[in-house]
Scaffold this active site. Structure first.
Site, PDB file in Angstrom:
ATOM      1  N   CYS A 132      93.778 -20.557 -67.729  1.00 61.27           N
ATOM      2  CA  CYS A 132      94.818 -20.207 -68.698  1.00 61.27           C
ATOM      3  C   CYS A 132      95.624 -21.455 -69.077  1.00 61.27           C
ATOM      4  O   CYS A 132      95.697 -22.410 -68.311  1.00 61.27           O
ATOM      5  CB  CYS A 132      95.814 -19.164 -68.204  1.00 61.27           C
ATOM      6  SG  CYS A 132      95.048 -17.679 -67.585  1.00 61.27           S
ATOM      7  N   ARG A 169      91.055 -24.060 -71.914  1.00 62.97           N
ATOM      8  CA  ARG A 169      91.433 -23.519 -70.607  1.00 62.97           C
ATOM      9  C   ARG A 169      91.204 -22.008 -70.500  1.00 62.97           C
ATOM     10  O   ARG A 169      91.357 -21.424 -69.427  1.00 62.97           O
ATOM     11  CB  ARG A 169      92.917 -23.808 -70.322  1.00 62.97           C
ATOM     12  CG  ARG A 169      93.254 -25.270 -70.307  1.00 62.97           C
ATOM     13  CD  ARG A 169      94.732 -25.466 -70.092  1.00 62.97           C
ATOM     14  NE  ARG A 169      95.108 -25.139 -68.740  1.00 62.97           N
ATOM     15  CZ  ARG A 169      95.095 -25.989 -67.719  1.00 62.97           C
ATOM     16  NH1 ARG A 169      94.724 -27.228 -67.924  1.00 62.97           N
ATOM     17  NH2 ARG A 169      95.457 -25.609 -66.520  1.00 62.97           N
ATOM     18  N   TRP A 183      92.419 -16.756 -69.551  1.00 65.18           N
ATOM     19  CA  TRP A 183      91.076 -16.591 -68.978  1.00 65.18           C
ATOM     20  C   TRP A 183      91.269 -15.550 -67.887  1.00 65.18           C
ATOM     21  O   TRP A 183      91.866 -15.823 -66.852  1.00 65.18           O
ATOM     22  CB  TRP A 183      90.579 -17.921 -68.411  1.00 65.18           C
ATOM     23  CG  TRP A 183      89.173 -17.849 -67.892  1.00 65.18           C
ATOM     24  CD1 TRP A 183      88.024 -18.039 -68.603  1.00 65.18           C
ATOM     25  CD2 TRP A 183      88.764 -17.608 -66.535  1.00 65.18           C
ATOM     26  NE1 TRP A 183      86.930 -17.908 -67.780  1.00 65.18           N
ATOM     27  CE2 TRP A 183      87.343 -17.639 -66.503  1.00 65.18           C
ATOM     28  CE3 TRP A 183      89.430 -17.344 -65.346  1.00 65.18           C
ATOM     29  CZ2 TRP A 183      86.608 -17.434 -65.347  1.00 65.18           C
ATOM     30  CZ3 TRP A 183      88.698 -17.140 -64.185  1.00 65.18           C
ATOM     31  CH2 TRP A 183      87.302 -17.190 -64.197  1.00 65.18           C
ATOM     32  N   ASN A 233     100.264 -19.370 -65.526  1.00 59.76           N
ATOM     33  CA  ASN A 233      98.924 -19.881 -65.232  1.00 59.76           C
ATOM     34  C   ASN A 233      98.813 -19.942 -63.720  1.00 59.76           C
ATOM     35  O   ASN A 233      99.637 -20.569 -63.068  1.00 59.76           O
ATOM     36  CB  ASN A 233      98.751 -21.279 -65.845  1.00 59.76           C
ATOM     37  CG  ASN A 233      97.488 -21.959 -65.358  1.00 59.76           C
ATOM     38  OD1 ASN A 233      96.473 -21.309 -65.126  1.00 59.76           O
ATOM     39  ND2 ASN A 233      97.554 -23.269 -65.194  1.00 59.76           N
ATOM     40  N   GLY A 234      97.782 -19.291 -63.167  1.00 62.25           N
ATOM     41  CA  GLY A 234      97.596 -19.317 -61.713  1.00 62.25           C
ATOM     42  C   GLY A 234      97.236 -17.938 -61.215  1.00 62.25           C
ATOM     43  O   GLY A 234      96.903 -17.043 -62.008  1.00 62.25           O
ATOM     44  N   GLU A 255      71.492 -30.437 -63.490  1.00 64.76           N
ATOM     45  CA  GLU A 255      72.503 -30.550 -64.533  1.00 64.76           C
ATOM     46  C   GLU A 255      71.936 -30.078 -65.876  1.00 64.76           C
ATOM     47  O   GLU A 255      72.622 -29.408 -66.644  1.00 64.76           O
ATOM     48  CB  GLU A 255      73.005 -32.005 -64.603  1.00 64.76           C
ATOM     49  CG  GLU A 255      74.013 -32.306 -65.674  1.00 64.76           C
ATOM     50  CD  GLU A 255      75.278 -31.439 -65.622  1.00 64.76           C
ATOM     51  OE1 GLU A 255      75.496 -30.719 -64.646  1.00 64.76           O
ATOM     52  OE2 GLU A 255      76.025 -31.477 -66.617  1.00 64.76           O
ATOM     53  N   LYS A 292      73.541 -27.058 -68.035  1.00 62.26           N
ATOM     54  CA  LYS A 292      73.999 -27.214 -69.428  1.00 62.26           C
ATOM     55  C   LYS A 292      73.391 -26.130 -70.302  1.00 62.26           C
ATOM     56  O   LYS A 292      74.067 -25.515 -71.121  1.00 62.26           O
ATOM     57  CB  LYS A 292      73.604 -28.587 -69.996  1.00 62.26           C
ATOM     58  CG  LYS A 292      74.402 -29.766 -69.545  1.00 62.26           C
ATOM     59  CD  LYS A 292      75.816 -29.850 -70.087  1.00 62.26           C
ATOM     60  CE  LYS A 292      76.799 -29.162 -69.215  1.00 62.26           C
ATOM     61  NZ  LYS A 292      77.319 -29.803 -68.068  1.00 62.26           N
ATOM     62  N   GLU A 324      74.971 -22.704 -69.531  1.00 63.79           N
ATOM     63  CA  GLU A 324      76.377 -22.592 -69.920  1.00 63.79           C
ATOM     64  C   GLU A 324      76.566 -22.319 -71.399  1.00 63.79           C
ATOM     65  O   GLU A 324      77.392 -21.504 -71.775  1.00 63.79           O
ATOM     66  CB  GLU A 324      77.113 -23.915 -69.626  1.00 63.79           C
ATOM     67  CG  GLU A 324      77.517 -24.120 -68.215  1.00 63.79           C
ATOM     68  CD  GLU A 324      78.405 -25.349 -68.084  1.00 63.79           C
ATOM     69  OE1 GLU A 324      77.937 -26.468 -68.388  1.00 63.79           O
ATOM     70  OE2 GLU A 324      79.561 -25.191 -67.687  1.00 63.79           O
ATOM     71  N   HIS A 377      56.019 -23.512 -53.478  1.00 64.84           N
ATOM     72  CA  HIS A 377      56.469 -22.669 -52.360  1.00 64.84           C
ATOM     73  C   HIS A 377      57.091 -21.364 -52.846  1.00 64.84           C
ATOM     74  O   HIS A 377      57.833 -20.719 -52.116  1.00 64.84           O
ATOM     75  CB  HIS A 377      57.466 -23.440 -51.487  1.00 64.84           C
ATOM     76  CG  HIS A 377      56.844 -24.635 -50.834  1.00 64.84           C
ATOM     77  ND1 HIS A 377      55.919 -24.532 -49.826  1.00 64.84           N
ATOM     78  CD2 HIS A 377      56.967 -25.961 -51.102  1.00 64.84           C
ATOM     79  CE1 HIS A 377      55.515 -25.740 -49.464  1.00 64.84           C
ATOM     80  NE2 HIS A 377      56.139 -26.624 -50.236  1.00 64.84           N
ATOM     81  N   LYS A 393      87.550 -24.514 -68.908  1.00 62.28           N
ATOM     82  CA  LYS A 393      87.329 -25.907 -68.533  1.00 62.28           C
ATOM     83  C   LYS A 393      87.731 -26.210 -67.101  1.00 62.28           C
ATOM     84  O   LYS A 393      87.022 -26.912 -66.399  1.00 62.28           O
ATOM     85  CB  LYS A 393      88.096 -26.797 -69.510  1.00 62.28           C
ATOM     86  CG  LYS A 393      87.851 -28.277 -69.336  1.00 62.28           C
ATOM     87  CD  LYS A 393      86.549 -28.686 -69.959  1.00 62.28           C
ATOM     88  CE  LYS A 393      86.228 -30.132 -69.698  1.00 62.28           C
ATOM     89  NZ  LYS A 393      84.786 -30.386 -69.768  1.00 62.28           N
TER      90      LYS A 393
HETATM   91  C1  AGP Z   1      80.542 -28.216 -66.425  1.00 64.25           C
HETATM   92  O1  AGP Z   1      79.846 -28.148 -67.615  1.00 64.25           O
HETATM   93  C2  AGP Z   1      81.192 -26.993 -66.022  1.00 64.25           C
HETATM   94  N1  AGP Z   1      82.011 -26.455 -67.018  1.00 64.25           N
HETATM   95  C3  AGP Z   1      81.651 -26.848 -64.609  1.00 64.25           C
HETATM   96  O2  AGP Z   1      80.503 -26.733 -63.829  1.00 64.25           O
HETATM   97  C4  AGP Z   1      82.545 -27.960 -63.997  1.00 64.25           C
HETATM   98  O3  AGP Z   1      81.797 -29.125 -63.830  1.00 64.25           O
HETATM   99  C5  AGP Z   1      83.100 -27.477 -62.659  1.00 64.25           C
HETATM  100  O4  AGP Z   1      83.881 -26.344 -62.872  1.00 64.25           O
HETATM  101  C6  AGP Z   1      83.889 -28.532 -61.939  1.00 64.25           C
HETATM  102  O5  AGP Z   1      84.985 -28.953 -62.692  1.00 64.25           O
HETATM  103  P1  AGP Z   1      85.804 -30.254 -62.295  1.00 64.25           P
HETATM  104  O6  AGP Z   1      84.860 -31.411 -62.426  1.00 64.25           O
HETATM  105  O7  AGP Z   1      86.917 -30.294 -63.272  1.00 64.25           O
HETATM  106  O8  AGP Z   1      86.246 -30.079 -60.886  1.00 64.25           O
END
Ligand code: AGP
Length: 604
Positions: free
Chosen positions: A2, A27, A77, A103-104, A476, A480, A483, A499, A599
């Site tokens: 948030c 956020r 969020w 936020n929290g 990774e 990507k 996501e 395996h 984010k």
């Molecule tokens: C990356 O594309 C993601 N949105 C997510 O995996 C991110 O890397 C993860 O939440 C960690 O975030 P940070 O690096 O801000 O700790």
């Protein structure tokens, strides 16, 4: 998760609030709302869905808010309660004419709720936040002073919060406070602004006060006063931010993600040319005999690659672990450990907890982050900023390669500290220098990748494989794709395919293999691809090999410049990022704000 904002000044606050929320959209973006005081009357507007829905509502109601120069806003969020108008912030209370944004997460909200109901609170939403509104409202009935009520109420909260509160009875001030969640106050000229993050305030001012945990501020349009938890006024420094507005624009790119992918060569170049690791990591204790790398998501993948590099050029054993696992088991961290926490945002709850625990065990800690002002930094003996600039796309790209290069530079430094400036370390250094130009070679010619991505966009499941350092790259690449396109993708060390996962393979599964010919496992990886071909899988190679026989094996080949295996993850990630981007873009997905994500993951 948030984002929150507050504005007080001479101007109408609506535009400032919505502009600030726009800049905080990374956020959270499942609902949004604002509260203002207009002609001495508190008014709340909320909408489900993207911020634009709220903006449309505010446009319709423009006449009701012609005289409002104080307001607070929120972009959500969802954690407690589905994203709908009732659960959206701001929240209010029947005890007092106040509104709050939060936020929290409040961990003891159930107990507090029960108690507040007995005191007469009428709850409307399913959120933990509404408890705070009633608690502050109730305390206000006791003290008649909002700042004191906020201090008294927050003492009863367990969990994390950043809060802004306004009060119809006092339309000249905003109260702000925080614990374990970020909040900054921007000092303008006859106007002040509060936000969860710099982008929200930077178009008003570059002068900021960072609130520390358990501090409470009274913000009027002329003044900012900060109090400690005992209600004593304290002096706070004003920091000057050095951030350009341009960083926050798309610069002609369709999406922030594509812009950020293209920023990578220069970010890497600057980091290689800087002396940041040597400058920051001085006097590292000599007792270190084990390294733990702790992170989440993309940052974890950077850490997985770093294990290969550090162990290759130093004698120190390295474990890389997801922060969410590390914090709930009896791990072996001790006073001889070097714990490296990697977090782009520096606000990831699991990684922060892990680093706090590591400090409690007297480990030496290094934080690798894009935000030196973030919460995690207080647990770092050494801070390594990755200087990638603000990353707006929720899917991390430039911060990943900036973390990776920082980890490479740190590995070299550790090797040199061990007096192991051997041929391997020297070679690694010289290979790193080639990276920015090689990244540019790929980025200057993306048509082939885009065409292949479009052809692949019809598939529903992908498998990514590799060996060695590129196992982290495969993970990774798969992340990507998941996501931003919502396509299922899994990554395996290629040797694991036989395996079990091979059972999945048929003509409906593209298999993306990263092959670096100068690596010891190259031939084995080719064999794995042949086994997949025999099961009719669609084969895509990301490779620096010029071997013509590959054209018979693979359906598509994405050629990357010749590169040494040990630094190749810095190159292989570029086509992987682009494949994910072009597939998501072709499918019309919301690339920069994928569903269900935010984010910074400030909740466990
Ligand atoms: C990356 O594309 C993601 N949105 C997510 O995996 C991110 O890397 C993860 O939440 C960690 O975030 P940070 O690096 O801000 O700790």
């Amino acid at each position: 998760m948030c984002g929150i904002i507050g504005y007080i000044g001479n101007n109408n606050c609506i535009l400032h609030l919505t502009n600030g929320l726009k800049r905080l959209e990374y956020r959270g973006y499942d609902s949004a709302g604002i509260a203002i005081i207009n002609n001495k009357e508190l008014k709340v507007y909320k909408e489900k869905g993207k911020l634009q829905n709220l903006i449309n509502l505010l446009n319709e109601k423009r006449n009701e808010m012609s005289n409002s120069n104080i307001g607070i806003g929120h972009i959500r969020w969802a954690t407690h309660g589905i994203p709908n108008e009732i659960n959206a912030h701001p929240h209010t209370t029947n005890f007092a004419p106040i509104a709050i944004v939060h936020n929290g997460i409040i961990e003891n909200y159930k107990e507090l709720k029960e108690d507040l109901i007995t005191k007469g609170a009428i709850f409307k939403s399913e959120t933990d936040t509404e408890v705070i509104a009633h608690l502050i409202g109730y305390e206000y009935t006791q003290t008649k002073d909002l700042k004191t009520a906020v201090i008294n109420a927050t003492k009863q909260l367990k969990g994390a919060y950043a809060l802004c509160i306004i009060n119809e009875n006092n339309p000249n001030e905003i109260i702000a406070t925080k614990r374990f969640a970020p909040l900054i106050i921007g000092k303008g000229n006859n106007e002040n602004i509060i936000g969860s993050d710099i982008p929200a305030i930077i178009n008003i001012t570059n002068k900021v006060i960072y609130l520390d945990d358990n501090e409470t501020a009274i913000i009027t349009k002329e003044d900012i006063k900060v109090y400690d938890s005992n209600n004593n006024i304290i002096n706070k420094n004003i920091a000057i931010l050095n951030i350009k507005e341009d960083n926050l624009n798309k610069d002609g790119y369709k999406h922030f993600m594509l812009k950020e992918i293209n920023e990578q060569p220069n970010i890497i170049r600057n980091l290689i040319n800087s002396n940041i690791v040597k400058e920051r990591i001085k006097n590292l204790p000599t007792n270190i005999n084990n390294i733990k790398i702790i992170a989440c998501g993309t940052s974890l993948h950077a850490g997985i690659i770093a294990k290969y590099i550090i162990e290759d050029i130093t004698s120190i054993p390295v474990e890389t672990e997801s922060a969410s696992e590390y914090i709930y088991r009896k791990n072996t961290t001790n006073k001889n450990s070097l714990v490296i926490g990697i977090s782009q945002s520096g606000e990831t709850a699991d990684t922060i907890t892990a680093l706090r625990q590591a400090k409690e065990k007297n480990a030496t800690t290094i934080i690798i982050t894009n935000r030196e002002d973030s919460s995690i930094c207080k647990y770092g003996d050494y801070i390594l900023p990755i200087n990638a600039g603000i990353e707006i796309s929720v899917a991390a790209t430039k911060s990943y390669t900036a973390q990776l290069i920082t980890l490479y530079l740190l590995s070299i430094h550790l090797s040199e500290l061990e007096n192991k400036n051997d041929i391997k370390t020297k070679e690694l250094k010289s290979h790193l220098n080639e990276i920015p130009n090689k990244m540019e070679q790929i980025l200057n010619n993306t048509n082939i990748i885009e065409n292949i991505a479009i052809k692949l966009s019809a598939y529903k499941d992908f498998i990514f494989i590799s060996r060695g350092t590129n196992i982290g790259s495969s993970m990774e690449g798969a992340l990507k794709l998941k996501e931003i396109s919502y396509i299922n993708a899994t990554a395996y060390p290629a040797g694991e395919l036989k395996h079990g996962p091979i059972a999945l393979l048929d003509e409906n599964i593209p298999l993306i293999a990263i092959l670096i010919p100068n690596h010891i496992t190259y031939d084995k990886l080719i064999s794995n691809c042949q086994e997949a071909k025999a099961r009719k899988a669609k084969l895509i190679a990301i490779t620096s090999s010029n071997d013509e026989t590959l054209t018979n094996l693979f359906d598509y080949i994405i050629q990357i410049p010749e590169i040494s295996e040990n630094v190749s993850p810095l190159i292989t990630c570029i086509p992987l990022q682009l494949i994910a981007y072009y597939i998501a873009n072709f499918l019309g997905k919301d690339v920069d704000q994928p569903r269900n994500l935010a984010k910074s993951v400030t909740v466990e």
